[in-house]
Write an enzyme that holds these catalytic residues in place. Structure first.
Site, short mmCIF file in Angstrom:
data_model
loop_
_atom_site.label_atom_id
_atom_site.label_comp_id
_atom_site.label_asym_id
_atom_site.label_seq_id
_atom_site.Cartn_x
_atom_site.Cartn_y
_atom_site.Cartn_z
N CYS A 82 4.46 3.08 6.49
CA CYS A 82 3.42 3.61 6.80
C CYS A 82 3.58 5.16 8.37
O CYS A 82 2.60 5.82 8.45
CB CYS A 82 2.18 3.38 7.24
SG CYS A 82 1.55 2.02 4.99
N HIS A 347 -5.90 7.55 4.54
CA HIS A 347 -4.43 7.09 4.68
C HIS A 347 -3.10 7.78 3.76
O HIS A 347 -2.90 6.87 3.03
CB HIS A 347 -4.06 5.49 4.69
CG HIS A 347 -3.49 5.31 4.92
ND1 HIS A 347 -2.33 6.33 6.27
CD2 HIS A 347 -2.81 4.12 5.10
CE1 HIS A 347 -1.31 5.29 6.55
NE2 HIS A 347 -1.22 4.20 5.53
#
Ligand SMILES: [Zn+2]
Lengths: 400, 130
Positions: A82, A347
């Protein structure tokens, strides 16, 4: 003296479902918009760093070039969970600081709509005979038999550990953090979800991994973000209008998780974030109290709480009191995730680490419209990729 | 007695089932997986050490949604066994936050995973309230 570096142009696409566009379309849209925002073209760019974990190719940057400009420049295809977007940005910054380029482009993109629960990439098949396999000599898959490998469960444990260590963090507190971010998202037209939820709605929604219910988890969605980075030397030769909108990158830091007892049992997302923050504040010559806004990695509501502490926005152990004081709401003393955060903005993994920087730049430029934090002069963007990698960027408004 | 195999190689099945960690001979860092070197100090020699069979709950979650093939709900936890963190499920306790308190005393127990085509039983472990 090393070169100072600036964001010259930056953009993000709308986050959400983009049915008619593929990964390259989204990345192209973000990259072309960032170039236009910077007032430069692909022929001016001397280095490209690109990331997309789901694109299914190890040469994604070249696919992007084939749509927006094959100019022969070096391409770095990066992956760092991420933190991929922040890593792409940092790669370009390093190239400029090293004197190898004056203008670079960083791009992150993901198509994630409907991806469902994120967890182990591959799951072992159940076999008809027990055969020990892998680093634990396991005869069957371990997820669910020896703890959990799912992200909501991992970060739930991280939040509850903090709550137990310092007290005061219960299910309702974590839900109220999520309530704040969803409330913030109503002012963000680029957020994947911009619906305000009541505390009751959040707490009564589907439980994923206690205490994280569905709205307390980051939203899978499609999206891309891109940034054009320029050296101080080149920037000083540009017209006033470009210099005025440029945003100074006062710190750019990437860390990995140093060994601590227990860190291979439950990932330690604290130590590397704390180390990245300390280094970033030192580089920038700023402290947490100088920040007008923070975008931090709220992949789950339970994560946001621990990062108040890790980024030193509060005293050690004081994250619960800090949140309860209202400090992190948009009218508080340190607004956190005024974009809506990962829980509502969304996200799209590799885009996140550039989209967070975009949000900060938007405020520092005074261009954030309804959600503008008035007079914002400095901000911090934080991401964490489990595994782990932590990226922290501190940004400041141009003095001109 | 039918054949039994441990779910993982750091579980030793005996009269008193126990977990055995790989401890770095130089810095005493403990690991449960097959090692190439020590992540803490870089040394390459390890000795097996028995982990205490009792411990306290450090943190937990109740997983209600999981990938296909994983039975839910279950309680995933980290247990402090005499200073060594251990990953495991909590068993023989309701998956209810009201019943689970960090700091609570726990003990190691074994859990059957199932029997394969050759009649061999795989045995895993969990922690139950002490
Ligand atoms: Zn060692």
């Amino acid at each position: 003296m090393t070169q100072d570096v600036w964001i010259l142009g930056i953009s993000m696409t709308k986050f959400g479902k983009h049915r008619g566009k593929d990964t390259v379309d989204l990345a192209s849209e973000a990259a072309l918009a960032a170039l236009a925002d910077a007032g430069v073209g692909m022929t001016d760019i001397e280095v490209l760093a690109a990331g997309s974990l789901m694109a299914g190719t190890s040469a994604f940057g070249q696919q992007l070039q084939k749509q927006i400009g094959q100019t022969g420049i070096p391409v770095y295809n990066v992956a760092n969970a991420c933190a991929t977007g922040a890593t792409a940005l940092r790669t370009v910054i390093m190239a400029i600081k090293a004197g190898e380029a004056d203008l670079g482009l960083a791009v992150g993109v993901e198509k994630l709509s409907g991806a469902g629960l994120l967890g182990p990439a591959t799951r072992r098949k159940e076999s008809d005979t027990w055969v020990p396999d892998g680093r634990f000599g396991a005869v069957a898959p371990l997820d669910g038999r020896i703890g959990t490998e799912s992200m909501p469960g991992v970060f739930a444990q991280i939040g509850l550990e903090y709550g137990h260590k310092y007290g005061g963090a219960d299910f309702e507190l974590f839900a109220r953090i999520s309530e704040k971010n969803h409330a913030h998202s109503t002012l963000n037209p680029l957020a994947a979800y911009s619906k305000r939820f009541t505390l009751e709605e959040i707490m009564n929604d589907v439980m994923i991994a206690y205490p994280n219910t569905r709205p307390m988890c980051s939203a899978n969605c499609d999206g891309a973000a891109a940034a054009v980075v320029v050296s101080g030397t080149r920037l000083r030769a540009l017209p006033l209008e470009q210099r005025r909108r440029a945003v100074k990158i006062s710190a750019s830091v990437l860390t990995s998780d140093p060994w601590r007892e227990g860190c291979q049992v439950l990932p330690d997302v604290n130590t590397l974030t704390r180390q990245a923050a300390a280094r970033a504040y030192e580089q920038a010559g700023l402290g947490p109290r100088d920040l007008d806004l923070v975008e931090l990695h709220d992949c789950f509501a339970t994560a946001e709480l621990v990062h108040y502490d890790n980024l030193m926005l509060c005293e050690e152990g004081g994250a619960v009191d800090f949140f309860n004081s209202g400090a992190t709401w948009r009218d508080g003393k340190t607004p956190v995730n005024v974009s809506g955060g990962l829980e509502s903005k969304g996200h799209p993994i590799a885009a996140t680490g550039i989209a967070n920087v975009w949000e900060i730049c938007h405020h520092l430029r005074g261009e954030a419209g309804d959600r503008q934090i008035e007079g914002a002069r400095a901000g911090l963007a934080h991401v964490i990729g489990l595994g782990s990698a932590c990226g922290v960027h501190v940004l400041e408004k141009a003095a001109v | 007695m039918a054949d039994r195999v441990p779910l993982v190689d750091y579980l030793v099945l005996s009269e008193d089932p126990r977990l055995v960690a790989r401890e770095c001979e130089r810095c005493a860092a403990r690991f449960f997986d097959r090692r190439n070197a020590c992540a803490s100090c870089g040394a390459t020699t390890f000795r097996g050490v028995d982990i205490p069979r009792t411990g306290t709950l450090v943190t937990y979650t109740i997983v209600s949604v999981a990938p296909p093939g994983v039975a839910v709900p279950f309680v995933a936890a980290v247990v402090d066994c005499g200073g060594t963190a251990v990953r495991g499920n909590l068993v023989n306790v309701a998956p209810d936050p009201g019943r689970l308190t960090p700091g609570m005393e726990l003990r190691l127990t074994t859990v059957s995973v199932g029997t394969d085509g050759a009649g061999t039983e795989a045995v895993g472990y969990g922690f139950e309230p002490a």
